[in-house]
Design a protein around this motif. Structure first.
Motif, PDB file in Angstrom:
ATOM      1  N   ASN A 149      43.562  53.004  35.321  1.00  0.00           N
ATOM      2  CA  ASN A 149      42.240  52.766  35.905  1.00  0.00           C
ATOM      3  C   ASN A 149      41.104  53.079  34.959  1.00  0.00           C
ATOM      4  O   ASN A 149      39.988  52.595  35.145  1.00  0.00           O
ATOM      5  CB  ASN A 149      42.072  53.590  37.186  1.00  0.00           C
ATOM      6  CG  ASN A 149      42.938  53.081  38.312  1.00  0.00           C
ATOM      7  OD1 ASN A 149      43.417  51.947  38.279  1.00  0.00           O
ATOM      8  ND2 ASN A 149      43.136  53.897  39.324  1.00  0.00           N
ATOM      9  N   TYR A 176      39.088  45.379  32.605  1.00  0.00           N
ATOM     10  CA  TYR A 176      40.213  45.890  33.375  1.00  0.00           C
ATOM     11  C   TYR A 176      40.952  44.692  33.948  1.00  0.00           C
ATOM     12  O   TYR A 176      40.356  43.870  34.655  1.00  0.00           O
ATOM     13  CB  TYR A 176      39.754  46.808  34.512  1.00  0.00           C
ATOM     14  CG  TYR A 176      40.883  47.149  35.441  1.00  0.00           C
ATOM     15  CD1 TYR A 176      41.111  46.408  36.603  1.00  0.00           C
ATOM     16  CD2 TYR A 176      41.772  48.174  35.142  1.00  0.00           C
ATOM     17  CE1 TYR A 176      42.179  46.682  37.435  1.00  0.00           C
ATOM     18  CE2 TYR A 176      42.832  48.463  35.975  1.00  0.00           C
ATOM     19  CZ  TYR A 176      43.037  47.710  37.109  1.00  0.00           C
ATOM     20  OH  TYR A 176      44.101  47.987  37.926  1.00  0.00           O
ATOM     21  N   VAL A 206      39.486  52.562  31.458  1.00  0.00           N
ATOM     22  CA  VAL A 206      39.554  51.595  30.366  1.00  0.00           C
ATOM     23  C   VAL A 206      38.578  52.019  29.275  1.00  0.00           C
ATOM     24  O   VAL A 206      37.424  52.322  29.558  1.00  0.00           O
ATOM     25  CB  VAL A 206      39.183  50.186  30.860  1.00  0.00           C
ATOM     26  CG1 VAL A 206      39.206  49.204  29.717  1.00  0.00           C
ATOM     27  CG2 VAL A 206      40.118  49.750  31.978  1.00  0.00           C
ATOM     28  N   GLU A 265      35.712  53.049  34.722  1.00  0.00           N
ATOM     29  CA  GLU A 265      36.769  53.453  35.639  1.00  0.00           C
ATOM     30  C   GLU A 265      36.851  52.496  36.808  1.00  0.00           C
ATOM     31  O   GLU A 265      35.872  52.276  37.535  1.00  0.00           O
ATOM     32  CB  GLU A 265      36.532  54.865  36.155  1.00  0.00           C
ATOM     33  CG  GLU A 265      37.685  55.386  37.013  1.00  0.00           C
ATOM     34  CD  GLU A 265      37.640  56.873  37.232  1.00  0.00           C
ATOM     35  OE1 GLU A 265      36.599  57.484  36.931  1.00  0.00           O
ATOM     36  OE2 GLU A 265      38.651  57.427  37.697  1.00  0.00           O
ATOM     37  N   PHE A 266      38.015  51.930  36.999  1.00  0.00           N
ATOM     38  CA  PHE A 266      38.277  51.039  38.119  1.00  0.00           C
ATOM     39  C   PHE A 266      38.642  51.879  39.332  1.00  0.00           C
ATOM     40  O   PHE A 266      39.552  52.706  39.280  1.00  0.00           O
ATOM     41  CB  PHE A 266      39.416  50.086  37.775  1.00  0.00           C
ATOM     42  CG  PHE A 266      39.925  49.274  38.937  1.00  0.00           C
ATOM     43  CD1 PHE A 266      41.238  49.407  39.381  1.00  0.00           C
ATOM     44  CD2 PHE A 266      39.095  48.377  39.585  1.00  0.00           C
ATOM     45  CE1 PHE A 266      41.712  48.653  40.439  1.00  0.00           C
ATOM     46  CE2 PHE A 266      39.560  47.622  40.651  1.00  0.00           C
ATOM     47  CZ  PHE A 266      40.868  47.759  41.079  1.00  0.00           C
ATOM     48  N   PHE A 283      33.398  49.598  39.467  1.00  0.00           N
ATOM     49  CA  PHE A 283      33.822  49.561  38.061  1.00  0.00           C
ATOM     50  C   PHE A 283      32.631  50.038  37.240  1.00  0.00           C
ATOM     51  O   PHE A 283      31.985  49.271  36.540  1.00  0.00           O
ATOM     52  CB  PHE A 283      34.265  48.149  37.686  1.00  0.00           C
ATOM     53  CG  PHE A 283      34.925  48.041  36.337  1.00  0.00           C
ATOM     54  CD1 PHE A 283      34.437  47.151  35.374  1.00  0.00           C
ATOM     55  CD2 PHE A 283      36.058  48.766  36.027  1.00  0.00           C
ATOM     56  CE1 PHE A 283      35.048  47.026  34.136  1.00  0.00           C
ATOM     57  CE2 PHE A 283      36.686  48.642  34.794  1.00  0.00           C
ATOM     58  CZ  PHE A 283      36.179  47.769  33.847  1.00  0.00           C
TER      59      PHE A 283
END
Lengths: 115, 115
Positions: free
Chosen positions: B55, B50, B57, B66-67, B74
């Motif tokens: 958000n 990322y 990736v 997911e950020f 993360f």
């Protein structure tokens, strides 16, 4: 396309000796990184070379040193080996220079055993 | 200084079930986040990253992450685990503007997928 290569695969030395580890990056990559992976400690950053210059070093004593050659290959030298230097030494290359956004490509590592 | 925490040394999941490998980070400035996988006696392989934008990736082998800026996390996910996903997973963070563009790695999480 060839990946990052490292030699030797295994290296056995006795305490006090010197070890030399070698790394060839992916073609086109100018940055080479060295990491120490000791059991249970994750990856510890050792050294970063780019365009033949040492750009940064981690929190390791001066007996850990290295260089990068004009063809961007690199070697890591460890002098006065200690038992706790036993670890997997990983080399990585990338297109990185100062942005932090590029992923690294790792070699298979050199397993150094100090007896 | 920047840091990464992988709170679980080991994650166990049954084949076919969803998997999550957790990662939280601390960094000054905008984080750049990476996931790598390491199979036995091999170097690390890049899975996904990322940098900015969406958000969620998506990366190699069906993995995604997911950020979450508010939770500084993360997490790595996969909807359906395979036995061949069993490996050591590393989260890494780098940054500009206060952090370091040399990635800091977590200690790794061992993923074991049971048949």
């Amino acid at each position: 396309e060839a990946g990052v290569t490292q030699s030797p695969t295994h290296l056995i030395k006795t305490r006090g000796q010197q070890a030399t580890l070698r790394c060839s990056p992916i073609s086109g990559h100018t940055s080479v990184y060295w990491y120490q992976q000791a059991l249970g400690l994750g990856l510890q950053f050792l050294l970063w070379y780019d365009e033949g210059e040492e750009r940064n070093r981690g929190n390791f004593p001066p007996r850990f040193s290295g260089r990068q050659f004009p063809n961007y290959s690199s070697e890591l030298n460890v002098n006065a080996l200690e038992l706790e230097d036993s670890a997997l030494y990983l080399c990585a290359s990338s297109l990185e220079y100062g942005t932090g956004t590029y992923e690294q490509y790792f070699g298979p590592g050199t397993r150094l055993t100090v007896t | 200084a920047q840091s990464v925490a992988q709170p679980e040394d080991q994650v166990n999941v049954a084949e076919g079930n969803p998997l999550t490998v957790k990662c939280t980070y601390s960094v000054s400035g905008n984080p750049y986040l990476f996931w790598y996988v390491q199979y036995p006696n091999r170097g690390l392989q890049f899975l996904l990253k990322y940098i900015t934008g969406d958000n969620l990736v998506k990366g190699s082998y069906g993995f995604e992450a997911e950020f979450n800026k508010s939770q500084t996390s993360f997490h790595l996910k996969k909807p359906s685990a395979l036995v061949s996903d069993s490996a050591l997973y590393f989260c890494a963070v780098s940054s500009r503007g206060g952090g370091s563009y040399i990635p800091t790695f977590g200690r790794g999480t061992s993923l074991i997928v049971h048949p």
